[in-house]
Enzyme design. Structure first.
Site, PDB file in Angstrom:
ATOM      1  N   HIS A  12     -19.185  -8.294  13.140  1.00  0.00           N
ATOM      2  CA  HIS A  12     -20.595  -7.951  13.342  1.00  0.00           C
ATOM      3  C   HIS A  12     -20.965  -7.902  14.825  1.00  0.00           C
ATOM      4  CE1 HIS A  12     -21.173  -9.499   8.978  1.00  0.00           C
ATOM      5  NE2 HIS A  12     -20.907  -8.216   9.005  1.00  0.00           N
TER       6      HIS A  12
ATOM      7  N   HIS B 254     -17.881  -0.428   2.427  1.00  0.00           N
ATOM      8  CA  HIS B 254     -17.744  -1.632   1.599  1.00  0.00           C
ATOM      9  C   HIS B 254     -18.882  -2.573   2.011  1.00  0.00           C
ATOM     10  CE1 HIS B 254     -13.770   0.181   1.335  1.00  0.00           C
ATOM     11  NE2 HIS B 254     -13.426  -0.654   0.365  1.00  0.00           N
TER      12      HIS B 254
ATOM     13  N   ASP C  70     -16.740   3.881  -5.096  1.00  0.00           N
ATOM     14  CA  ASP C  70     -15.583   3.525  -4.280  1.00  0.00           C
ATOM     15  C   ASP C  70     -15.809   3.968  -2.832  1.00  0.00           C
ATOM     16  OD1 ASP C  70     -12.940   3.018  -3.401  1.00  0.00           O
ATOM     17  OD2 ASP C  70     -12.386   5.087  -3.888  1.00  0.00           O
ATOM     18  N   GLY C  71     -15.690   3.033  -1.934  1.00  0.00           N
ATOM     19  CA  GLY C  71     -15.959   3.327  -0.522  1.00  0.00           C
ATOM     20  C   GLY C  71     -14.972   4.312   0.078  1.00  0.00           C
TER      21      GLY C  71
ATOM     22  N   ASP D 108     -14.796  -2.068   5.655  1.00  0.00           N
ATOM     23  CA  ASP D 108     -14.616  -3.537   5.645  1.00  0.00           C
ATOM     24  C   ASP D 108     -14.199  -3.990   4.245  1.00  0.00           C
ATOM     25  OD1 ASP D 108     -14.799  -6.248   6.200  1.00  0.00           O
ATOM     26  OD2 ASP D 108     -16.983  -6.311   5.925  1.00  0.00           O
TER      27      ASP D 108
HETATM   28  C1  SAM Z   1     -15.778  -7.979   2.936  1.00  0.00           C
HETATM   29  S1  SAM Z   1     -16.963  -7.556   1.740  1.00  0.00           S
HETATM   30  C2  SAM Z   1     -18.100  -6.579   2.639  1.00  0.00           C
HETATM   31  C3  SAM Z   1     -18.967  -7.328   3.579  1.00  0.00           C
HETATM   32  C4  SAM Z   1     -19.938  -6.467   4.345  1.00  0.00           C
HETATM   33  N1  SAM Z   1     -19.298  -5.307   4.949  1.00  0.00           N
HETATM   34  C5  SAM Z   1     -20.586  -7.267   5.441  1.00  0.00           C
HETATM   35  O1  SAM Z   1     -20.077  -7.272   6.573  1.00  0.00           O
HETATM   36  O2  SAM Z   1     -21.633  -7.874   5.193  1.00  0.00           O
HETATM   37  C6  SAM Z   1     -16.133  -6.351   0.784  1.00  0.00           C
HETATM   38  C7  SAM Z   1     -16.967  -5.715  -0.320  1.00  0.00           C
HETATM   39  O3  SAM Z   1     -16.250  -4.594  -0.820  1.00  0.00           O
HETATM   40  C8  SAM Z   1     -16.538  -4.454  -2.198  1.00  0.00           C
HETATM   41  N2  SAM Z   1     -15.480  -3.575  -2.726  1.00  0.00           N
HETATM   42  C9  SAM Z   1     -14.270  -3.881  -3.222  1.00  0.00           C
HETATM   43  N3  SAM Z   1     -13.548  -2.765  -3.474  1.00  0.00           N
HETATM   44  C10 SAM Z   1     -14.335  -1.714  -3.118  1.00  0.00           C
HETATM   45  C11 SAM Z   1     -14.168  -0.298  -3.085  1.00  0.00           C
HETATM   46  N4  SAM Z   1     -13.020   0.278  -3.485  1.00  0.00           N
HETATM   47  N5  SAM Z   1     -15.192   0.451  -2.626  1.00  0.00           N
HETATM   48  C12 SAM Z   1     -16.362  -0.103  -2.208  1.00  0.00           C
HETATM   49  N6  SAM Z   1     -16.573  -1.431  -2.210  1.00  0.00           N
HETATM   50  C13 SAM Z   1     -15.575  -2.227  -2.645  1.00  0.00           C
HETATM   51  C14 SAM Z   1     -16.612  -5.849  -2.722  1.00  0.00           C
HETATM   52  O4  SAM Z   1     -17.435  -5.900  -3.869  1.00  0.00           O
HETATM   53  C15 SAM Z   1     -17.237  -6.597  -1.518  1.00  0.00           C
HETATM   54  O5  SAM Z   1     -18.634  -6.685  -1.699  1.00  0.00           O
END
Ligand code: SAM
Length: 279
Positions: free
Chosen positions: A18, A41, A142-143, A163
């Site tokens: 961050h 993500h 999906d991201g 992320d």
């Molecule tokens: C490390 S956390 C993100 C934290 C956020 N970026 C932050 O800094 O506040 C990862 C997130 O990715 C999500 N996630 C897992 N697989 C994913 C995918 N294929 N596409 C999008 N999100 C996904 C999870 O639900 C989780 O909330």
């Protein structure tokens, strides 16, 4: 879904990620032209540090809690500190904002954010958190698919934050594939990718992929909070930044050594920046 970011909110990895993100965003906003941000993500958007998950892990106490009051912190950390303080308007440190909320608060009227999370609970919570921000939209998807589908943006200026949770064995490979596809579609984009420093082979594989893709401006900024050879497990984390060295080289040169000193969890903590080249 096993991964819950609530246990990790505000830890050393979040601080590195961050701090870099907000320094980069501050730089990108020095140009008037509209900016598109994709947070692939996104997570749930906000975390209660007095809640069960944070209190059980205690991770934020060795992260943001160690530095938020520091009077000698480098100026490059101030955009990040401002983002954390905005979530704690009464002072103190009881809440921690997720990346999409930090971004949404920082954007100007001409800018736009799309934040994704694959998991419907997280995406629904994030949509609630971002409701007041008209320029922000949440997509439960999906991201990696979003990186391919949403690039290039019509604005032609974009920051893409990737992320992932790294709970799948294929995550590094999936990430490399999506990043290369995104960069091919939008080579002028600014990309910021977070990764854990745990599996050396996996990290080297990602860097080999980036070098082979022929990306000219790729730099890693890595924060080891302890000696990686002292014990197995996660010794720190890194940011892979593409097309961002103009902003992040100077910012991280100030931020990195400060974080290595203040967030050390044992002997051998250090920070290093490495340029990824194809040679
Ligand atoms: C490390 S956390 C993100 C934290 C956020 N970026 C932050 O800094 O506040 C990862 C997130 O990715 C999500 N996630 C897992 N697989 C994913 C995918 N294929 N596409 C999008 N999100 C996904 C999870 O639900 C989780 O909330």
């Amino acid at each position: 879904m096993n991964y819950l970011h609530g246990f990790h909110a505000g830890n050393h990895a979040d601080v590195l990620k961050h701090a870099g993100l907000m320094a980069l965003l501050a730089y990108l906003k020095t140009k008037e032209k509209p900016l598109f941000v994709l947070d692939s993500h996104g997570g749930r958007g906000g975390y209660d540090l007095s809640g069960d998950q944070s209190q059980r892990s205690g991770e934020y106490r060795h992260g943001i809690a160690r530095i938020i009051e520091a009077s000698d912190a480098p100026a490059a950390l101030q955009p990040y500190f401002a983002a954390v303080r905005a979530d704690n308007p009464g002072g103190g440190l009881s809440r921690y904002p997720g990346s999409p909320l930090m971004i949404a608060r920082a954007l100007r009227p001409q800018d736009r954010l799309i934040a994704c999370d694959l998991h419907s609970d997280e995406a629904a919570h994030l949509a609630d958190v971002l409701r007041p921000y008209r320029k922000a939209r949440v997509e439960a998807r999906d991201g990696y698919g979003a990186v391919k589908a949403l690039l290039p943006p019509p604005e032609r200026r974009g920051l893409i934050l990737i992320d992932p949770p790294f709970e799948k064995k294929t995550e590094f490979a999936d990430l490399a594939t999506a990043l290369r596809a995104g960069w091919k579609r939008f080579p002028a984009g600014v990309y910021l990718v977070w990764y854990p420093l745990k599996d050396r082979e996996a990290v080297s594989g990602l860097m080999r992929d980036i070098a082979e893709a022929g990306i000219a401006d790729a730099v890693t900024y890595e924060l080891f909070v302890r000696d990686p050879d002292a014990a197995p497990g996660m010794a720190g984390s890194g940011l892979l930044a593409i097309n961002a060295s103009f902003a992040l080289d100077p910012a991280m040169a100030a931020i990195g050594p400060f974080l290595a000193e203040r967030l050390a969890q044992g002997a051998g903590a250090f920070f290093k920046a490495t340029r990824i080249t194809g040679e």
